[in-house]
Design an enzyme around this catalytic site. Structure first.
Site, PDB file in Angstrom:
ATOM      1  CB  CYS A   1      46.410  62.139  38.106  1.00 17.77           C
ATOM      2  SG  CYS A   1      45.867  61.540  39.698  1.00 17.77           S
TER       3      CYS A   1
ATOM      4  CG  HIS B   1      43.911  60.837  35.115  1.00 22.18           C
ATOM      5  ND1 HIS B   1      44.549  59.689  35.525  1.00 22.18           N
ATOM      6  CD2 HIS B   1      43.357  61.382  36.232  1.00 22.18           C
ATOM      7  CE1 HIS B   1      44.397  59.550  36.834  1.00 22.18           C
ATOM      8  NE2 HIS B   1      43.681  60.564  37.280  1.00 22.18           N
TER       9      HIS B   1
ATOM     10  CG  ASN C   1      42.884  57.874  39.822  1.00 22.75           C
ATOM     11  OD1 ASN C   1      44.004  57.875  39.320  1.00 22.75           O
ATOM     12  ND2 ASN C   1      42.313  58.955  40.308  1.00 22.75           N
TER      13      ASN C   1
HETATM   14  O1  UT7 Z   1      42.840  61.579  39.806  1.00 23.72           O
HETATM   15  C1  UT7 Z   1      42.917  62.873  40.284  1.00 23.72           C
HETATM   16  C2  UT7 Z   1      41.646  63.604  40.146  1.00 23.72           C
HETATM   17  N1  UT7 Z   1      40.553  62.886  40.752  1.00 23.72           N
HETATM   18  C3  UT7 Z   1      39.372  63.056  40.249  1.00 23.72           C
HETATM   19  O2  UT7 Z   1      39.229  63.718  39.260  1.00 23.72           O
HETATM   20  C4  UT7 Z   1      38.211  62.422  40.983  1.00 23.72           C
HETATM   21  C5  UT7 Z   1      37.041  63.362  40.933  1.00 23.72           C
HETATM   22  N2  UT7 Z   1      35.883  62.974  41.712  1.00 23.72           N
HETATM   23  C6  UT7 Z   1      35.108  61.884  41.450  1.00 23.72           C
HETATM   24  O3  UT7 Z   1      35.426  61.064  40.614  1.00 23.72           O
HETATM   25  C7  UT7 Z   1      33.781  61.769  42.165  1.00 23.72           C
HETATM   26  O4  UT7 Z   1      33.520  62.981  42.835  1.00 23.72           O
HETATM   27  C8  UT7 Z   1      33.719  60.594  43.181  1.00 23.72           C
HETATM   28  C9  UT7 Z   1      33.655  59.278  42.453  1.00 23.72           C
HETATM   29  C10 UT7 Z   1      34.921  60.646  44.107  1.00 23.72           C
HETATM   30  C11 UT7 Z   1      32.446  60.711  44.011  1.00 23.72           C
HETATM   31  O5  UT7 Z   1      31.312  60.755  43.161  1.00 23.72           O
HETATM   32  P1  UT7 Z   1      30.200  61.905  43.351  1.00 23.72           P
HETATM   33  O6  UT7 Z   1      29.148  61.627  42.388  1.00 23.72           O
HETATM   34  O7  UT7 Z   1      30.903  63.215  43.271  1.00 23.72           O
HETATM   35  O8  UT7 Z   1      29.662  61.601  44.793  1.00 23.72           O
HETATM   36  P2  UT7 Z   1      29.636  62.545  46.088  1.00 23.72           P
HETATM   37  O9  UT7 Z   1      30.981  62.682  46.677  1.00 23.72           O
HETATM   38  O10 UT7 Z   1      28.879  63.814  45.760  1.00 23.72           O
HETATM   39  O11 UT7 Z   1      28.715  61.684  47.062  1.00 23.72           O
HETATM   40  C12 UT7 Z   1      27.357  61.372  46.723  1.00 23.72           C
HETATM   41  C13 UT7 Z   1      26.828  60.406  47.752  1.00 23.72           C
HETATM   42  C14 UT7 Z   1      27.089  60.831  49.188  1.00 23.72           C
HETATM   43  O12 UT7 Z   1      25.977  60.450  49.977  1.00 23.72           O
HETATM   44  P3  UT7 Z   1      24.849  61.522  50.378  1.00 23.72           P
HETATM   45  O13 UT7 Z   1      25.564  62.613  51.141  1.00 23.72           O
HETATM   46  O14 UT7 Z   1      24.287  62.011  49.087  1.00 23.72           O
HETATM   47  O15 UT7 Z   1      23.903  60.724  51.197  1.00 23.72           O
HETATM   48  C15 UT7 Z   1      28.276  59.997  49.594  1.00 23.72           C
HETATM   49  O16 UT7 Z   1      28.338  59.776  50.994  1.00 23.72           O
HETATM   50  O17 UT7 Z   1      27.469  59.131  47.602  1.00 23.72           O
HETATM   51  C16 UT7 Z   1      27.986  58.712  48.870  1.00 23.72           C
HETATM   52  N3  UT7 Z   1      29.162  57.896  48.626  1.00 23.72           N
HETATM   53  C17 UT7 Z   1      29.125  56.563  48.471  1.00 23.72           C
HETATM   54  N4  UT7 Z   1      28.098  55.698  48.489  1.00 23.72           N
HETATM   55  C18 UT7 Z   1      28.386  54.416  48.291  1.00 23.72           C
HETATM   56  C19 UT7 Z   1      30.458  58.300  48.481  1.00 23.72           C
HETATM   57  N5  UT7 Z   1      31.252  57.244  48.245  1.00 23.72           N
HETATM   58  C20 UT7 Z   1      30.442  56.167  48.229  1.00 23.72           C
HETATM   59  C21 UT7 Z   1      30.689  54.793  48.022  1.00 23.72           C
HETATM   60  N6  UT7 Z   1      29.618  53.955  48.061  1.00 23.72           N
HETATM   61  N7  UT7 Z   1      31.909  54.299  47.784  1.00 23.72           N
END
Ligand code: UT7
Length: 328
Positions: free
Chosen positions: A114, A254, A284
């Site tokens: 990215c 980005h 993204n």
């Molecule tokens: O472009 C290149 C670089 N990319 C980035 O910089 C992306 C960086 N990362 C992010 O933007 C975020 O980490 C995400 C949007 C991908 C995820 O957000 P998060 O706040 O970090 O969530 P997480 O991965 O810590 O997950 C939190 C919870 C989990 O459930 P539990 O274990 O707490 O029960 C996930 O299973 O959210 C759950 N979860 C979802 N729930 C509903 C993950 N994806 C989803 C979803 N819908 N789509």
């Protein structure tokens, strides 16, 4: 007199079809509320089966050339950042150059995730200052939804398709390409990776069945690195430019996650009105996200001279980059 490089035209293209959060609720176990609050994304544009990265890039380049007032014969090189080329080879830039009717100019792809577009702008600045070229097209173009794992709710809600391009010239007026910082850390490359399809793990029926040709990301770890690296590369780009952060008029970051954009803005002490955001519409789009945002910001009058703009990027590699662009 020292040669300088200016952005003199921009263009972008996104496919027509829109995938909403409500559509995704029918595909995976997610909600509009989760996607909106955790990422800021509401919709993303997605290509159909017959559209490839070069199709989007072609139109973005046409629009950037028209904006710059360039005829095909004016372009001396085209460089394209993409992680979703039409083919592993030949380079997608060669296909686009041919369809644009460019003379037989150097055309090549490179890959910096990215961060690709800002990496491309740094290359364009260096080539122009060195006197190799006077007019270069820099393109960031992606069809990420072609390598999205639609069974992985943690990643499939994030990505969209699109392309953006900038015409970079040795002659202003335009946005002067100023201080920059770029870097990478391959030690944590496994945080964001397409496992199969390359020489390490050639594609087989088994890799495809296992979805290993799709994007795999450790989101929360990537998030932490993104916040730190984008903040640091903006600061170092400002330092190289000799510009205090108080002079920044606009952040074009980005568009990976609204919370990352917000954290970068806070590090620069920028209020929301000095931050360009379109992640809600496009999600993204990797290397395309900054040039799409830059073009929208210019065409909507958000970028108007005199203005100091900071570009901030982060992506697979891991890679990061910041650049100052000054419209005077
Ligand atoms: O472009 C290149 C670089 N990319 C980035 O910089 C992306 C960086 N990362 C992010 O933007 C975020 O980490 C995400 C949007 C991908 C995820 O957000 P998060 O706040 O970090 O969530 P997480 O991965 O810590 O997950 C939190 C919870 C989990 O459930 P539990 O274990 O707490 O029960 C996930 O299973 O959210 C759950 N979860 C979802 N729930 C509903 C993950 N994806 C989803 C979803 N819908 N789509």
């Amino acid at each position: 007199m020292k040669r300088q490089a200016f952005v003199v035209g921009t263009g972008h293209m996104v496919p027509e079809a829109i995938l909403t959060n409500a559509d995704l609720e029918k595909i995976v176990d997610t909600t509009d509320e989760w996607i909106t609050t955790r990422t800021g994304i509401k919709t993303r544009h997605i290509t159909d089966a017959s559209t490839a990265t070069s199709d989007l890039a072609l139109e973005a380049c046409r629009r950037a050339m028209e904006d710059a007032g360039w005829a095909p014969g004016d372009v001396q090189a085209i460089i394209m950042a993409t992680v979703t080329p039409d083919h592993a080879f030949p380079a997608t830039a060669c296909l686009v150059a041919n369809r644009l009717g460019l003379p037989h100019v150097p055309a090549w792809d490179f890959e910096a995730g990215c961060s690709g577009f800002v990496y491309g702008m740094i290359q364009a600045r260096a080539f122009i200052e060195a006197g190799l070229f006077d007019r270069i097209l820099v393109v960031g173009a992606e069809c990420l939804t072609k390598i999205t794992n639609w069974k992985d709710r943690a990643s499939c809600v994030l990505f969209g398709d699109g392309a953006g391009a900038a015409a970079v010239s040795s002659q202003g007026p335009g946005g002067l390409l100023g201080g920059f910082h770029w870097g990478s850390d391959g030690a944590i490359s496994d945080l964001l990776v397409q496992q199969a399809g390359g020489s390490r793990m050639p594609a087989t029926r088994e890799t495809v069945d296992a979805g290993l040709h799709c994007i795999a990301m450790n989101g929360s770890e990537t998030f932490k690195h993104a916040v730190r690296a984008m903040r640091d590369s903006c600061m170092l780009a400002l330092e190289m430019d000799g510009t205090p952060k108080e002079s920044v008029d606009l952040l074009i970051s980005h568009q990976a996650n609204y919370r990352i954009i917000d954290a970068t803005a806070r590090a620069l002490d920028l209020p929301p009105e000095k931050v360009f955001v379109n992640i809600d519409k496009y999600g993204n789009t990797s290397a395309a996200s900054i040039p799409i945002a830059l073009d929208e910001a210019r065409r909507s009058g958000v970028v108007k001279p005199p203005m100091t703009v900071v570009l901030a990027a982060f992506g697979a590699g891991l890679t990061w980059a910041g650049m100052i662009v000054k419209w005077s």
